[in-house]
Scaffold this active site. Structure first.
Site, short mmCIF file in Angstrom:
data_model
loop_
_atom_site.label_atom_id
_atom_site.label_comp_id
_atom_site.label_asym_id
_atom_site.label_seq_id
_atom_site.Cartn_x
_atom_site.Cartn_y
_atom_site.Cartn_z
CG HIS A 1 -5.56 -2.79 0.74
ND1 HIS A 1 -4.84 -2.60 -0.42
CD2 HIS A 1 -5.06 -1.89 1.64
CE1 HIS A 1 -3.97 -1.61 -0.25
NE2 HIS A 1 -4.08 -1.18 1.00
CB SER B 1 -0.95 -0.05 1.20
OG SER B 1 -2.04 0.83 1.03
#
Length: 255
Positions: free
Chosen positions: A234, A84
């Site tokens: 994610h 990320s």
């Protein structure tokens, strides 16, 4: 300015960068597994964990933080993995200092600008009355008013640190992260490419890496491969650690 870090194992260096609101502790379990073959270095990025709080938070500066850290620790060629926000730092670093990266692994992020997604979390953190918190249960109850997912609350509350004099404070530099949130969402900007082996890993349930993003990835990383992890969103490293371990281990072992 020295970044906080932990090291496991011995062998070629593998440096790992966490995501927004994360710390190096998020990656310890996997780090210990990779440490059978690599010197795994977990780093707290600026304004996170136990690293210094600084007034600016953007990718060019975080990439230069990493450059200074590697130079200080005599690491001049590393495998680099980022998730990320950490993935964007890793991409920025590889583009600015390609001679220092052997292989690059980017987990569930691309170089593009994103439109948001953390607004509810940011508002919950901003409005939490940190000076009034007496225990973690109280903080959790406050966050639960806006954040239903227990796992997300537990992840965020890892940033809560008890003061020796009583009360709590955030490990992260929350005011600066709030101010620089647009910069965290921003695209990676470079006129260079990174031509060494690169692996992008995405969660099948995540929206961060779409098929339509791939041409933009290849513009910066022309040798990039893409792997999709089933039953993961994610936070691939938390949801499917075994699959992520295998993908990264196989990629790094390729000659």
């Amino acid at each position: 300015m020295e970044l906080n870090f932990k090291t496991f194992g011995q062998g070629p260096p593998l440096v790992i960068l966490h995501g927004l609101f994360g710390t190096l502790d998020n990656w310890q379990t996997l780090a210990k597994r990779w440490a059978t073959d690599y010197t795994v270095v977990l780093v707290d990025q600026r304004n996170h964990g136990r690293s210094p709080h600084l007034p600016v938070h953007d990718y060019p500066r975080m990439a230069e933080d990493l450059k200074a850290f590697l130079d200080r620790n005599w690491m001049y060629k590393v495998h680099l993995l980022g998730h990320s926000m950490g993935g964007k730092t890793a991409m920025q670093f590889a583009l600015q200092h390609p001679e220092m990266v052997e292989k690059l692994v980017v987990v569930d992020i691309t170089p593009k600008a994103y439109t948001g997604g953390h607004e509810v979390i940011l508002e919950a953190l901003r409005t939490l009355p940190i000076d009034e918190v007496t225990d973690r249960k109280m903080a959790d109850a406050f966050l639960a008013q806006n954040i239903a997912e227990v796992g997300i609350r537990q992840f965020l509350l890892k940033n809560l640190m008890r003061e020796k004099t009583g009360g709590y404070r955030w490990k992260m530099n929350l005011p600066v992260l709030l101010e620089y949130y647009p910069a965290i969402l921003a695209n990676i900007d470079s006129e260079e490419t990174f031509d060494e082996p690169t692996l992008f890993i995405r969660g099948a349930r995540s929206h961060y890496v779409q098929d339509s993003d791939w041409s933009g990835v290849l513009a910066y990383f022309p040798t990039a491969q893409l792997a999709t992890v089933a039953a993961a969103g994610h936070w691939v490293h938390a949801e499917q650690p075994g699959k992520l371990f295998d993908l990264v281990a196989a990629f790094l072992a390729e000659s």
